[in-house]
Design a protein around this motif. Structure first.
Motif, PDB file in Angstrom:
ATOM      1  N   ILE A 182       0.804  -1.230   0.000  1.00  0.00           N
ATOM      2  CA  ILE A 182       0.000   0.000   0.000  1.00  0.00           C
ATOM      3  C   ILE A 182       0.838   1.281   0.000  1.00  0.00           C
ATOM      4  O   ILE A 182       0.277   2.378  -0.084  1.00  0.00           O
ATOM      5  CB  ILE A 182      -0.989   0.031   1.194  1.00  0.00           C
ATOM      6  CG1 ILE A 182      -0.232   0.005   2.526  1.00  0.00           C
ATOM      7  CG2 ILE A 182      -1.957  -1.119   1.108  1.00  0.00           C
ATOM      8  CD1 ILE A 182      -1.165   0.049   3.738  1.00  0.00           C
TER       9      ILE A 182
ATOM     10  N   LYS B 182       3.170   1.756  -4.592  1.00  0.00           N
ATOM     11  CA  LYS B 182       2.486   2.935  -5.120  1.00  0.00           C
ATOM     12  C   LYS B 182       3.469   4.079  -5.336  1.00  0.00           C
ATOM     13  O   LYS B 182       3.409   4.784  -6.356  1.00  0.00           O
ATOM     14  CB  LYS B 182       1.380   3.373  -4.141  1.00  0.00           C
ATOM     15  CG  LYS B 182       0.513   4.499  -4.671  1.00  0.00           C
ATOM     16  CD  LYS B 182      -0.201   4.099  -5.955  1.00  0.00           C
ATOM     17  CE  LYS B 182      -1.068   5.233  -6.484  1.00  0.00           C
ATOM     18  NZ  LYS B 182      -1.615   4.926  -7.823  1.00  0.00           N
TER      19      LYS B 182
ATOM     20  N   ARG C 180      -3.122   7.093   3.420  1.00  0.00           N
ATOM     21  CA  ARG C 180      -2.984   5.657   3.172  1.00  0.00           C
ATOM     22  C   ARG C 180      -1.511   5.282   2.940  1.00  0.00           C
ATOM     23  O   ARG C 180      -1.027   4.274   3.476  1.00  0.00           O
ATOM     24  CB  ARG C 180      -3.825   5.264   1.955  1.00  0.00           C
ATOM     25  CG  ARG C 180      -3.728   3.777   1.590  1.00  0.00           C
ATOM     26  CD  ARG C 180      -4.692   3.446   0.456  1.00  0.00           C
ATOM     27  NE  ARG C 180      -4.493   2.082  -0.017  1.00  0.00           N
ATOM     28  CZ  ARG C 180      -4.992   1.000   0.564  1.00  0.00           C
ATOM     29  NH1 ARG C 180      -5.709   1.122   1.662  1.00  0.00           N
ATOM     30  NH2 ARG C 180      -4.758  -0.206   0.062  1.00  0.00           N
TER      31      ARG C 180
ATOM     32  N   GLY D  55       0.914   2.898   5.290  1.00  0.00           N
ATOM     33  CA  GLY D  55       1.705   1.816   4.715  1.00  0.00           C
ATOM     34  C   GLY D  55       3.179   1.940   5.061  1.00  0.00           C
ATOM     35  O   GLY D  55       3.852   0.936   5.325  1.00  0.00           O
TER      36      GLY D  55
END
Length: 500
Positions: free
Chosen positions: A60, A64, A292, A296
């Motif tokens: 996550i 990314k 988010r 992570g």
């Protein structure tokens, strides 16, 4: 939470066979010091807690961040910026790779700091940055991977002629230790981003793989150059196996925790600074997306600290002791068989192997199954560890006697199999020699070498990662050769070979 639970289940199924094998050897074959066994059990628990947190954090946040940074770089549409950015990108993520620090720490210890830890990390990272830049140039200019790899390994073979066996072993070991849990998601995202923009259709799948293998050669080149310019090309060292339990059961973890915390934070901070600057300038992530990603990152850091603490304080000593005691008391056959078993068991426990095999299945729409690649890797690594132990036992058998023919076979096969298998094979070589190899297989080989009076713990103990990284190049491309034969037969029946 469901995703984290699933990660814990996967990690447990991967780690438990290794734990059971060590305990069975302890109770029924060789008696390991009780203090080392206790530390191994505690370390195993920390690994089983830390690895799921780390992998979930990678899912996550790290992946990314890698995708966003690579897309921002490639979309500049300027080759100079792409290559300079790729160099810096490769250098930073290599410095952040825990596997490289684990290997560098062991090299520094065994050589009595003749090769300092950070010197090796910087040299390897510079080589990787250079090769990632050239790898991106290859993708953007549509240079065939097999020709590119053949030229690079030709240069490596030439440089190897001017190096001692010490630097040769370390250089190829470093190549396997550079593609771990942090670098793999970043490099796959970078290659995938370049491939998606410059290619279309089936060729996109082909160029999504191969950058990991190219990056690994940068580590080899860096160490070989260092070996040529080094004033002392002949190294020596030893591992005092009988003193590794001196710090006590809990003392080892208490001593290791602040060191691991510092190293983990220093590894990730450069990547995070680069990402936050890029986000402020161009990415402009929403507040929800950043929350988010930050969650992570917390998972990643905590998981990495727990994982590396467990590895450094408990896991490596147990593996090293098993290798030493088996060689001392049970003889060569036991050592070879146990080494092969350990090699097979470590592959499912490698976090980066799961990242790569899952992407292979996704990119090929299920045509190449993750479990098929996993099986071929496990068999290849088992063979590699067996050959490594044989090399330690037989003084006249040197690393290049195995490595050179294997690499020549791999390069020849690259001109005979579908292109996608070439990329997968060279990527697989890097991920197979990951964290568990550096922390479990390498110490085992070092223990065997330390107990053997005819072996050099530096020249013979190191080199196992090199063979682990080499055998998948052959086994995966052999799988590709079988695939080509099968699809040619299907073509005669009117079916299309989508990867030919």
């Amino acid at each position: 939470m469901n995703a984290l639970t699933e990660k814990f289940r996967e990690v447990s199924l991967s780690i438990i066979p290794i734990i059971v094998s060590i305990l069975l050897l302890h109770f029924f074959v060789v008696s390991i010091e009780s203090e080392i066994i206790y530390r191994f059990i505690i370390g195993s628990v920390l690994i089983m807690i830390g690895m799921p947190l780390f992998l979930r954090g990678v899912d996550i946040s790290i992946e990314k961040i890698g995708e966003d940074m690579s897309q921002a770089l490639i979309q500049t549409n300027k080759m100079k910026i792409v290559m300079i950015g790729s160099f810096l990108f490769g250098f930073i993520i290599s410095v952040a790779e825990p596997d490289l620090h684990i290997l560098a720490q062991q090299v520094s210890a065994v050589t009595n700091n003749a090769i300092p830890q950070m010197t090796l990390v910087i040299v390897v990272s510079l080589g990787i940055g250079l090769m990632i830049a050239l790898g991106m140039y290859r993708i953007l200019k549509s240079v065939p991977l097999n020709r590119f790899i053949a030229v690079v390994y030709g240069i490596i073979f030439i440089l190897a002629l001017f190096n001692s066996g010490d630097f040769l072993a370390i250089s190829f070991d470093a190549s396997g230790s550079t593609t771990g849990s942090i670098t793999v998601p970043f490099m796959l995202a970078l290659a995938g981003g370049a491939s998606a923009i410059t290619r279309s259709g089936l060729e996109e799948d082909t160029d999504s793989f191969g950058l990991l293998g190219i990056a690994s050669t940068g580590a080899i080149l860096g160490i070989l150059v260092m070996g040529i310019v080094s004033p002392d090309s002949n190294l020596s060292g030893e591992i005092p196996v009988d003193t590794i339990q001196a710090t006590g059961v809990w003392g080892a973890f208490i001593e290791q925790l602040p060191i691991t915390t510092r190293d983990s934070l220093l590894s990730l901070i450069p990547v995070l600074i680069l990402f936050y600057i890029l986000n402020a300038v161009s990415l402009k992530k929403s507040k929800r997306q950043m929350i988010r990603i930050n969650i992570g990152l917390v998972y990643t850091i905590i998981g990495l600290i727990l994982f590396l603490t467990g590895v450094n304080a408990g896991f490596m000593d147990a593996s090293r002791s098993v290798g030493f005691l088996l060689s001392e008391t049970k003889g060569n056959l036991w050592v070879i068989v146990v080494g092969i078993i350990f090699g097979v068991l470590t592959i499912p426990a490698e976090p980066s192997v799961h990242v790569l095999t899952n992407q292979i299945e996704e990119e090929t729409a299920g045509a190449i199954k993750a479990r098929t690649v996993m099986l071929s890797l496990a068999l290849g690594v088992g063979l590699a560890v067996g050959l490594s132990i044989l090399r330690i036992i037989i003084p006249s058998l040197q690393l290049w006697h195995i490595l050179l023919p294997g690499l020549i076979i791999a390069i020849v096969l690259s001109f005979m199999v579908p292109d996608i298998f070439v990329g997968i094979a060279f990527d697989s070589g890097g991920v197979a020699a990951g964290t568990m190899t550096a922390t479990f297989i390498l110490p085992f080989a070092q223990g065997v070498a330390e107990s053997n009076p005819s072996a050099n713990v530096l020249t013979d103990g190191f080199g196992v990662i090199a063979l682990v990284a080499m055998t998948p190049l052959v086994t995966v491309q052999a799988l590709g050769l079988l695939y080509r034969l099968r699809t040619k037969n299907d073509a005669r029946l009117g079916k299309e070979d989508i990867y030919d």
